[in-house]
Design a protein around this motif. Structure first.
Motif, PDB file in Angstrom:
ATOM      1  N   GLU A 266      44.745  26.142  38.256  1.00 53.10           N
ATOM      2  CA  GLU A 266      43.457  26.275  38.943  1.00 53.10           C
ATOM      3  C   GLU A 266      43.556  27.247  40.117  1.00 53.10           C
ATOM      4  O   GLU A 266      42.634  28.028  40.373  1.00 53.10           O
ATOM      5  CB  GLU A 266      42.984  24.906  39.429  1.00 53.10           C
ATOM      6  N   LEU A 267      44.698  27.212  40.815  1.00 47.26           N
ATOM      7  CA  LEU A 267      44.873  28.147  41.929  1.00 47.26           C
ATOM      8  C   LEU A 267      44.978  29.584  41.416  1.00 47.26           C
ATOM      9  O   LEU A 267      44.416  30.507  42.021  1.00 47.26           O
ATOM     10  CB  LEU A 267      46.122  27.803  42.742  1.00 47.26           C
ATOM     11  N   GLU A 268      45.642  29.772  40.293  1.00 49.96           N
ATOM     12  CA  GLU A 268      45.743  31.119  39.721  1.00 49.96           C
ATOM     13  C   GLU A 268      44.362  31.650  39.354  1.00 49.96           C
ATOM     14  O   GLU A 268      44.037  32.809  39.595  1.00 49.96           O
ATOM     15  CB  GLU A 268      46.640  31.100  38.483  1.00 49.96           C
ATOM     16  N   GLU A 269      43.532  30.780  38.800  1.00 48.81           N
ATOM     17  CA  GLU A 269      42.167  31.189  38.459  1.00 48.81           C
ATOM     18  C   GLU A 269      41.387  31.541  39.713  1.00 48.81           C
ATOM     19  O   GLU A 269      40.639  32.524  39.746  1.00 48.81           O
ATOM     20  CB  GLU A 269      41.479  30.054  37.697  1.00 48.81           C
ATOM     21  N   HIS A 270      41.572  30.754  40.766  1.00 44.83           N
ATOM     22  CA  HIS A 270      40.896  31.016  42.044  1.00 44.83           C
ATOM     23  C   HIS A 270      41.331  32.363  42.623  1.00 44.83           C
ATOM     24  O   HIS A 270      40.501  33.152  43.095  1.00 44.83           O
ATOM     25  CB  HIS A 270      41.218  29.893  43.028  1.00 44.83           C
ATOM     26  N   LEU A 271      42.622  32.642  42.578  1.00 42.86           N
ATOM     27  CA  LEU A 271      43.149  33.887  43.149  1.00 42.86           C
ATOM     28  C   LEU A 271      42.745  35.118  42.345  1.00 42.86           C
ATOM     29  O   LEU A 271      42.777  36.241  42.870  1.00 42.86           O
ATOM     30  CB  LEU A 271      44.677  33.811  43.249  1.00 42.86           C
ATOM     31  N   ALA A 272      42.365  34.909  41.081  1.00 41.39           N
ATOM     32  CA  ALA A 272      41.977  36.046  40.238  1.00 41.39           C
ATOM     33  C   ALA A 272      40.612  36.602  40.614  1.00 41.39           C
ATOM     34  O   ALA A 272      40.309  37.767  40.347  1.00 41.39           O
ATOM     35  CB  ALA A 272      41.984  35.636  38.764  1.00 41.39           C
ATOM     36  N   TYR A 273      39.782  35.780  41.245  1.00 38.91           N
ATOM     37  CA  TYR A 273      38.446  36.229  41.627  1.00 38.91           C
ATOM     38  C   TYR A 273      38.488  36.907  42.985  1.00 38.91           C
ATOM     39  O   TYR A 273      39.276  36.552  43.853  1.00 38.91           O
ATOM     40  CB  TYR A 273      37.468  35.051  41.668  1.00 38.91           C
ATOM     41  N   SER A 274      37.619  37.876  43.165  1.00 39.18           N
ATOM     42  CA  SER A 274      37.470  38.513  44.470  1.00 39.18           C
ATOM     43  C   SER A 274      36.035  38.336  44.937  1.00 39.18           C
ATOM     44  O   SER A 274      35.152  37.994  44.151  1.00 39.18           O
ATOM     45  CB  SER A 274      37.816  40.003  44.393  1.00 39.18           C
TER      46      SER A 274
END
Length: 308
Positions: A266-274
């Motif tokens: 979930e954190l990886e998905e969050h970090l993928a967005y800008s």
């Protein structure tokens, strides 16, 4: 005749002064503090006569210490220091050493400097393992936290922890307890509330303090990033702030600890967005590889303490 009488009066006066000085000398040398100190060093009578002023200073300072009014009100010439009589180069002299209160104050100051924080509530900074609610749901997290404290070797072992769980289960309190225990081991820790820290980093570009603040966090012996994932992410925050911090810490074997409401995926998905709406999966994956490789994932469960 008049001049002879004047001389006799002066002679009598001087003799009285001489007697008073001799009495003062005997009293000084009989003082328990002075006598006890002189008995421990090989000192000559001539050196004693030459060092009476030093001995008098020693006596007064030691009695000040004996009736200590507290460090803040210390009347000694060097506040918080005790004198010791030494015999050097055939003369009596004094050396000053920190008293127990001064040492305690210096130790407390050093201890405060060992645990730094940004945007973290005061109750977190005073948390200890003794006062935590260590129920069955938190047993594994508590055990991992204690293991980390006991085995932490910043500069040699960069392995940290990743505490994952819902709101209010005690993740941040556990991190506060870790920071306090590390302080007892004289290991510096820096605990920051991540969303506010990232917000300040944006603002610090304008006032010229960006690099200074970034370096301070990068170089902490143990860094605790609390509530990562709760921030509004941008490519700049992810790559130039978080990425730079983790890269440095990875190279220097400095442990980083995290708390989050997101698991790794979930954190990886969050970090993928800008903030501009784009998706940068590869850059997010690079960050997550560093986090995954250098942390142990720990699930923290239990009832929401904040709801009580």
């Amino acid at each position: 005749m008049e001049s002879i009488q004047s001389a006799l009066k002066q002679w009598t006066k001087d003799k009285n002064l001489e007697q008073r000085l001799e009495n003062a000398r005997k009293s000084l040398l009989a003082d328990p503090f002075v006598k006890g100190a002189l008995d421990k060093i090989p000192v000559t009578d001539d050196a004693i006569d030459q060092g009476l002023i030093k001995l008098y200073e020693f006596k007064n300072e030691r009695y000040n210490c004996e009736n200590c009014p507290g460090l803040a009100a210390c009347p000694n010439m060097m506040q918080g220091y005790q004198p010791e009589i030494i015999f050097a180069r055939k003369a009596i002299d004094l050396e000053y050493h920190s008293c127990s209160l001064k040492k305690q104050a210096e130790s407390a100051k050093k201890q405060r400097q060992l645990m730094k924080s940004l945007y973290v509530p005061k109750d977190i900074l005073t948390a200890t393992f003794d006062e935590l609610d260590l129920d069955r749901d938190r047993a594994e997290a508590s055990r991992k936290a204690l293991e980390f404290v006991v085995n932490a070797k910043p500069g040699e072992d960069g392995q940290g922890l990743y505490f994952y769980g819902p709101f209010g289960v005690g993740k941040t309190h556990l991190m506060g307890a870790i920071a306090n225990e590390l302080r007892e081991r004289e290991i510096e820790s820096f605990i920051v509330y991540t969303p506010d820290f990232f917000r300040e980093m944006k603002q610090s570009i304008g006032d010229g303090t960006f690099q200074e603040k970034l370096d301070m966090v990068k170089r902490a012996q143990v860094l605790i990033l609390d509530d990562i994932g709760a921030e509004t992410i941008s490519g700049w925050i992810r790559d130039d702030v978080l990425g730079a911090i983790l890269q440095h810490r990875m190279l220097e074997n400095l442990p980083t600890l995290f708390t989050s409401n997101y698991d790794y995926d979930e954190l990886e998905e969050h970090l993928a967005y800008s903030e501009r709406g784009g998706i940068e999966e590869l850059k997010a994956k690079r960050i997550m590889e560093r986090i995954k490789h250098y942390t142990t994932f720990v699930r923290v469960e239990g009832a929401n303490r904040r709801a009580r």
